[in-house]
Scaffold this active site. Structure first.
Site, PDB file in Angstrom:
ATOM      1  N   CYS A  42       0.847  -1.190   0.000  1.00  0.00           N
ATOM      2  CA  CYS A  42       0.000   0.000   0.000  1.00  0.00           C
ATOM      3  C   CYS A  42       0.885   1.243   0.000  1.00  0.00           C
ATOM      4  O   CYS A  42       2.097   1.173   0.206  1.00  0.00           O
ATOM      5  CB  CYS A  42      -0.918  -0.002   1.221  1.00  0.00           C
ATOM      6  SG  CYS A  42      -0.050   0.116   2.794  1.00  0.00           S
ATOM      7  N   HIS A  84       5.423  -6.089   7.933  1.00  0.00           N
ATOM      8  CA  HIS A  84       4.984  -7.397   8.382  1.00  0.00           C
ATOM      9  C   HIS A  84       5.175  -8.446   7.282  1.00  0.00           C
ATOM     10  O   HIS A  84       4.232  -9.059   6.796  1.00  0.00           O
ATOM     11  CB  HIS A  84       3.524  -7.342   8.840  1.00  0.00           C
ATOM     12  CG  HIS A  84       3.365  -6.787  10.222  1.00  0.00           C
ATOM     13  ND1 HIS A  84       2.167  -6.374  10.748  1.00  0.00           N
ATOM     14  CD2 HIS A  84       4.280  -6.573  11.198  1.00  0.00           C
ATOM     15  CE1 HIS A  84       2.346  -5.931  11.975  1.00  0.00           C
ATOM     16  NE2 HIS A  84       3.622  -6.040  12.267  1.00  0.00           N
ATOM     17  N   GLU A 109      -0.011  -0.220  15.669  1.00  0.00           N
ATOM     18  CA  GLU A 109      -0.693   1.008  15.252  1.00  0.00           C
ATOM     19  C   GLU A 109      -1.676   1.472  16.317  1.00  0.00           C
ATOM     20  O   GLU A 109      -1.723   2.658  16.675  1.00  0.00           O
ATOM     21  CB  GLU A 109      -1.433   0.784  13.931  1.00  0.00           C
ATOM     22  CG  GLU A 109      -2.263   1.968  13.483  1.00  0.00           C
ATOM     23  CD  GLU A 109      -3.248   1.644  12.382  1.00  0.00           C
ATOM     24  OE1 GLU A 109      -4.397   2.123  12.453  1.00  0.00           O
ATOM     25  OE2 GLU A 109      -2.873   0.911  11.436  1.00  0.00           O
ATOM     26  N   ASN A 157      -3.814  -6.849   7.739  1.00  0.00           N
ATOM     27  CA  ASN A 157      -4.617  -6.643   6.530  1.00  0.00           C
ATOM     28  C   ASN A 157      -4.639  -7.889   5.655  1.00  0.00           C
ATOM     29  O   ASN A 157      -5.621  -8.157   4.969  1.00  0.00           O
ATOM     30  CB  ASN A 157      -4.138  -5.407   5.759  1.00  0.00           C
ATOM     31  CG  ASN A 157      -2.756  -5.555   5.184  1.00  0.00           C
ATOM     32  OD1 ASN A 157      -2.584  -6.127   4.117  1.00  0.00           O
ATOM     33  ND2 ASN A 157      -1.742  -5.038   5.875  1.00  0.00           N
TER      34      ASN A 157
END
Length: 280
Positions: free
Chosen positions: A12, A40, A125, A222
């Site tokens: 992203c 990650h 986060e 994600n």
């Protein structure tokens, strides 16, 4: 074998931006410390370590005077202040979408709202965002845990935001439940657009292929959500971390395969997987 790749997929904007900044700093400095894994994906971390990256878990493990990289997940204000005090140079790779969530949490807190974050309380986060709140703050993993999180509090108002990689449906479910029990609910949808686009792409892909391979790190939030969405969309799906984990027996009866990759999966791994699938 026909291979359809979800669009968009892979790194992203926030992660790509952070990794590019880290690589540029490694080229200039030779050795850079990172507070937590910068991405990650273990294969990408190993590649960066070969360039001079040193990963530590806590700020007190960082030697004085070195160059420190703050990953895309960001950190709390307290940790950032300590980094500035301790290090000779701090490279801030915080994703702009994460920074917006941090700012929203601070605004809600400053205006007297108890703050609820829909997400995973163990995710770095979310831990960082919590540090921007002065007052009541809590993490809600999903609607089923809301009553437990509120723990008898009868708030007249609450502010709600989300971990940037949260599933939209989970966020909306929590907000809907809150509207029924709290007189004033102020909502900031802080799910990043890249996350939404990748989730929608997997939904669309599911109806066009006989199976979906989702690739990404086991610790990637994600990627886990993309895999869940693929299954929920009715597709046969597998989750692999790298191309060597491909189960060729699972692929044997399939003429078309969809490929989706988490936001922390580097381009070179995606290319390798596509090449292997196209040779079948």
């Amino acid at each position: 074998m026909k291979v359809l790749v979800a669009s968009p997929t892979g790194l992203c904007f926030g992660v790509r931006r952070a990794i590019e900044a880290l690589e540029a700093t490694l080229e200039e400095r030779g050795r850079v410390y990172s507070l937590g894994s910068p991405i990650h994906n273990p294969q990408e971390v190993e590649r960066l370590k070969a360039k001079g990256l040193v990963v530590v878990d806590e700020i007190d493990q960082v030697p004085p005077g070195v160059t420190l990289f703050i990953r895309a997940h960001g950190v709390s204000p307290q940790v950032f202040r300590e980094a500035l005090r301790r290090c000779g140079e701090v490279i801030d790779g915080t994703c702009p979408f994460v920074r917006k969530a941090q700012e929203r949490a601070m605004v809600l807190s400053d205006e007297g709202y108890p703050v609820l974050i829909v997400g995973d309380g163990e995710h770095p986060e979310v831990k960082g965002i919590l540090g921007f709140v002065n007052g009541f703050a809590a993490v809600v993993p999903h609607r089923g845990r809301l009553e437990e999180v509120l723990d008898g509090h009868r708030f007249q108002k609450v502010g709600v935001l989300s971990q940037t990689t949260q599933k939209l449906e989970v966020f909306f479910d929590v907000v809907k439940a809150l509207v029924g029990i709290v007189p004033e609910v102020r909502v900031y949808n802080t799910i990043c657009s890249a996350t939404l686009e990748r989730q929608r792409a997997v939904c669309e892909l599911a109806s066009s292929v006989q199976g979906i391979v989702v690739m990404g790190g086991r610790n990637s939030a994600n990627t886990r959500k993309l895999y869940q969405i693929a299954l929920e969309s009715g597709a046969q799906a597998v989750w692999i971390e790298h191309p060597d984990e491909l189960d060729y027996g699972w692929l044997a009866d399939k003429g078309s395969i969809g490929l989706a990759a988490g936001g922390s999966t580097p381009d070179w791994l995606i290319r390798e997987l596509i090449e292997r699938l196209e040779k079948l």
